[in-house]
Design an enzyme around this catalytic site. Sequence first.
Site, PDB file in Angstrom:
ATOM      1  N   GLU A  69       0.841  -1.205   0.000  1.00 14.53           N
ATOM      2  CA  GLU A  69       0.000   0.000   0.000  1.00 14.53           C
ATOM      3  C   GLU A  69       0.875   1.254   0.000  1.00 14.53           C
ATOM      4  O   GLU A  69       1.539   1.573   0.995  1.00 14.53           O
ATOM      5  CB  GLU A  69      -0.926  -0.001   1.225  1.00 14.53           C
ATOM      6  CG  GLU A  69      -1.994   1.056   1.139  1.00 14.53           C
ATOM      7  CD  GLU A  69      -3.077   0.892   2.200  1.00 14.53           C
ATOM      8  OE1 GLU A  69      -3.825   1.853   2.403  1.00 14.53           O
ATOM      9  OE2 GLU A  69      -3.170  -0.187   2.809  1.00 14.53           O
ATOM     10  N   ASP A 262       8.235 -11.309  13.648  1.00 12.98           N
ATOM     11  CA  ASP A 262       6.900 -11.904  13.730  1.00 12.98           C
ATOM     12  C   ASP A 262       5.864 -10.810  13.965  1.00 12.98           C
ATOM     13  O   ASP A 262       5.579 -10.438  15.105  1.00 12.98           O
ATOM     14  CB  ASP A 262       6.867 -12.932  14.859  1.00 12.98           C
ATOM     15  CG  ASP A 262       5.572 -13.739  14.874  1.00 12.98           C
ATOM     16  OD1 ASP A 262       4.604 -13.348  14.193  1.00 12.98           O
ATOM     17  OD2 ASP A 262       5.523 -14.757  15.588  1.00 12.98           O
ATOM     18  N   HIS A 359      -6.631   7.765  -0.093  1.00 10.82           N
ATOM     19  CA  HIS A 359      -7.069   6.426  -0.466  1.00 10.82           C
ATOM     20  C   HIS A 359      -7.577   6.397  -1.908  1.00 10.82           C
ATOM     21  O   HIS A 359      -7.377   5.421  -2.627  1.00 10.82           O
ATOM     22  CB  HIS A 359      -8.154   5.939   0.494  1.00 10.82           C
ATOM     23  CG  HIS A 359      -7.615   5.502   1.816  1.00 10.82           C
ATOM     24  ND1 HIS A 359      -7.183   4.220   2.053  1.00 10.82           N
ATOM     25  CD2 HIS A 359      -7.411   6.172   2.966  1.00 10.82           C
ATOM     26  CE1 HIS A 359      -6.737   4.108   3.296  1.00 10.82           C
ATOM     27  NE2 HIS A 359      -6.868   5.284   3.869  1.00 10.82           N
TER      28      HIS A 359
END
Length: 408
Positions: A69, A262, A359
Amino acid sequence: MKFYQLSASERRESLLQKGIKLNKVDYDLLAELDTLSENVIGKLTLPLSILQVAVVNGKSFQIPMATEEASVVAAANHGLNIFNQNGGAIAKSERTGIWGQLVFKVEKFSLASFKSKELSYLNAANQEFASLVKHGGGVKKIVSELKDNLLFLRVLVDPAESMGANRTNAILEFLGQKISQEFAVEKLYAILSNYPSQFTHAKVSLAFARLTKTQDKKIGEEIAQKVALLSKIGKQDSYRAVTNNKGIMNGVDAILLATGNDFRAVEAACHQAASLSGTYQSLSSWQIEDGKLVGEISLPLAIGVVGGSIKSRSDVQVAYNILGQVSVSELAELIATVGLANNLAALLAISTVGIQKGHMNLQIRNVLKNLSATDNEKKAVKQLMQEQKRYGETDAKNFLQKIREENS
């Protein structure tokens, strides 16, 4: 042979024979990937981006991010640029250790008798895992509690420069076997806990004028007040808080992925940390102090710069080439700072132009990528999509058809 017993290339061939389309892959890389996971048949690729300047504790860093993104990288850059103009962030990592948990079924058990031996168990574990102690880690604390015929032990392990999951589990198994034999109790489980630990704090103090492109102090103060209000709402309203924290984790996860850590464990710990007050709250806070906008964040970051698959992954090593020689504390401080930077960028967008603009720009980019058109046609389509605020694939195709009809 079973599917998992096949080589990665044999698995691919079996799928291709079934008519399943697979992406092309370098077979040397495929062999490397096959050592990292199970049933490997290929790879997915994430873009590796770079934040060129992040000033933390007076030192300048370059930071890798792995994310699909674009707005996440852009937001981090925007937030960091504002931080840098104000002297950067001050951060501190508290590497106190991660918790492991042991639970035993007991009957007629003397907790006092067990507590008298806690230190001997701690010493025995550190003797057994002397290599960890040699690197500055080891077992630091054992805490015991008796509940309904269950003995709960919490074991605090300092993993040194590694994340420490595998080493902690090995220590717990060692202690579990030793305690089971000496006290004739049944071990239910022995496993690390992802409960929040290894907290890292980051803080910035921003001049109002730095919050605007025009350097207008008055407008900057109005924006700062909106950011502070949004932050206050995030502490009171869980619907706002969870979205606020998602924006923070955008930046955090991207660095964790790039550095081979992780991210799932960190996500779980961060969301638990957001709930420690009894209600789910924003992990960050922004308020006005002494004529400045002050932002703070505190994140549990059980991470490492060695161990696991970090050194065995060539792609991850590229990320560390970008970072340079960093300690685990420094990496944690960078991650917390970027999380706060992403958070500021989102709050500024909400406070000013609105979050949707960024966006929608990303949506336009993705639509145009799949549009069969020339570069000039795509530029014209993009302009029409922005002007008319229509962002779908069908809209783009209709605009393209209109452009071609006008030029024919």
